[in-house]
Design an enzyme around this catalytic site. Structure first.
Site, PDB file in Angstrom:
ATOM      1  CG  ASP A 152      -1.899  -1.136   1.234  1.00 53.77           C
ATOM      2  OD1 ASP A 152      -2.540  -1.340   0.186  1.00 53.77           O
ATOM      3  OD2 ASP A 152      -2.012  -1.830   2.256  1.00 53.77           O
ATOM      4  CD  GLU A 213       7.760  13.501   3.948  1.00 50.61           C
ATOM      5  OE1 GLU A 213       6.719  13.505   3.251  1.00 50.61           O
ATOM      6  OE2 GLU A 213       8.333  14.549   4.316  1.00 50.61           O
TER       7      GLU A 213
HETATM    8 ZN   LIG Z   1       5.287  17.277   5.361  1.00 48.62          ZN
END
Ligand SMILES: [Zn+2]
Ligand SMILES: [Zn+2]
Length: 492
Positions: A152, A213
């Site tokens: 994913d 992130e």
């Molecule tokens: Zn960022």
């Protein structure tokens, strides 16, 4: 604008990070530049002058995430409608990470596609696993590493332009370190030109950047809260908790709480090395917390009470209501209760005289009747003689006026017209026993005024005009709604 700084690069910067509604060379008027700079300064907690001064230039040069600030800008400035965001993303098309959305499932797979050759593979894998665990520790999500086959979420290192559009091309050491896409694209990209490290000290800490992130790949946008992992600028690994309460509320908002028990927060010291990292190592450092009254375990921005003796406690972009019976609500977003109110207010007061809420942040103030921002607000209250960044605001029954506290001074403020009364500010010594720098105050139904700073409270007697008691508010004032929290707190 400074003529020594190439305006073209300024434009590229502001476009890349989402500060113009219409990208394109030569399409921005000087007024739009000023407004874009002001938005950027608000998001980065600089004075919003709209002028490209040295601190603003310095801030722009700091290493950061390459994903844009669209959402934190909206939260910080109280503007940026969904329509405006839609238009922006439509124009960027696939090249721009699109805001919003979440995964329709709770179990997600990931793969580290490549990694810097100078880092040992098993340490990279452990660091990435630890980064995903940060998020699964505080939400209903579960992750596992995919061997072969589809995953994913994919983590990839790239040099320079890598087919994401020129806007997303990596820029060498410094500047944008990485970027990621919102669900359900499932990609996080890292700049190969950075000197990545998995230890404290030199180099960019890969664990911290991966954790940030991954937050984007789950649907989280940039946070205006300075201590948040999801704030846009690079942070070193510190001894503080890696995820702040703001990060936890954001991921729980999308995916709910952990299926069993409370959220688990881990401090930075657990992630200083990865040679032999495993989940048992940190069992002594884990801390379970109930977020329903999270304010009980940390400090808040502001506090006030309304005519029904409900307490309002403010922290970042959320607030809690504690009823007169001492029951705390779940954290609620400031929007839509107070439309346009920025996160992280300095002070708040509810006026017994007018029934209105006043908020103060920086040099500005907001006034609401119910949920309606009054005409002419926010206004520049510092221009009326009110202090910038007040510590505490209070409606003081004896004077039928607002009182603003700032450092060693206090200001008595009339509401109609709004302004400082003659002969003020005066010395805080008038409030015998009160320390400077309180975070907030309220008038309790016992008619005393309670002041708060960190974990401490001061009870001020309005008749004797002095502090008559002090102590720890979370454990000693039942009406602060923290007794449950005290018994729930589990320390392993
Ligand atoms: Zn960022
Ligand atoms: Zn990319």
């Amino acid at each position: 604008l400074s003529c020594t700084f190439p305006i073209f690069f300024l434009q590229l910067f502001l476009e890349k990070y989402g500060y113009f509604s219409e990208p394109g060379a030569g399409t921005h008027s000087p007024a739009e530049f000023t407004e874009a700079l002001r938005d950027f300064q608000r998001v980065t907690h600089l004075p919003p002058s709209g002028v490209l001064d040295a601190p603003t230039l310095h801030q722009m040069a700091l290493p950061r995430c390459g994903t844009d600030d669209g959402d934190s800008r909206a939260a910080g400035a109280g503007r940026g409608s969904p329509a405006r965001r839609r238009r922006r993303t439509a124009q960027h098309g696939r090249s721009c990470p699109v805001a919003g959305g979440r995964w329709p499932k709770r179990h997600l797979t990931y793969r580290v596609v490549n990694w810097p050759p100078y880092l040992p593979q098993h340490e990279v894998r452990l660091a990435v696993r630890a980064a995903f665990e940060l998020w699964s520790n505080v939400s209903s999500l579960l992750f596992w590493e995919a061997g072969d086959g589809p995953a994913d979420i994919r983590l990839t290192f790239f040099h320079g332009d890598h087919n994401d559009g020129l806007n997303n091309a990596f820029d060498g050491p410094g500047g944008a370190l990485a970027h990621a896409f919102f669900p359900r694209r499932g990609e996080a990209h890292f700049d190969s030109a950075e000197r990545w490290s998995l230890h404290s000290g030199k180099g960019r800490n890969l664990f911290i950047v991966v954790a940030h992130e991954v937050g984007h790949t789950l649907g989280l946008q940039h946070s205006p809260v300075k201590s948040a992992l999801m704030s846009p600028y690079y942070k070193k690994l510190s001894k503080d908790f890696v995820l702040s309460w703001d990060d936890i509320l954001a991921v729980q908002n999308l995916y709910g709480k952990p299926s069993k028990g409370s959220a688990i927060q881990l401090p930075g010291k657990v992630f200083t090395h990865f040679q032999d990292w495993n989940t048992d190592l940190y069992s002594r450092d884990r801390q379970q917390r109930s977020l329903s009254n999270y304010y009980c375990h940390s400090f808040f921005d502001a506090i006030t009470a309304d005519g029904d003796h409900n307490l309002y406690i403010f922290k970042g972009s959320h607030y809690w209501v504690v009823s007169a019976s001492g029951n705390a609500s779940d954290p609620r977003p400031l929007q839509p209760r107070w439309p346009g109110l920025p996160a992280g207010v300095d002070a708040c007061a509810w006026s017994q005289l007018t029934g209105k809420f006043y908020f103060f942040k920086g040099g500005r103030c907001w006034r609401y009747a119910g949920s309606k921002l009054e005409a002419g607000f926010p206004r520049k209250c510092s221009a009326l003689g009110l202090p910038r960044h007040p510590d505490t605001a209070l409606y003081f029954q004896q004077l039928r006026r607002l009182v603003l506290f700032k450092g060693a001074k206090y200001f008595v403020v009339g509401e109609e017209p709004l302004g400082v009364e003659p002969y003020y500010p005066r010395s805080l010594r008038d409030w015998a026993g009160l320390p400077p720098g309180t975070a907030g105050a309220l008038t309790h139904r016992d008619a005393s005024v309670y002041f708060f700073r960190d974990e401490q409270y001061w009870k001020f007697d309005q008749a004797k005009l002095r502090v008559v008691a002090t102590g720890k508010w979370a454990t000693q004032l039942a009406w602060m709604g923290c007794w449950d929290a005290n018994s729930e707190q589990v320390l392993f």
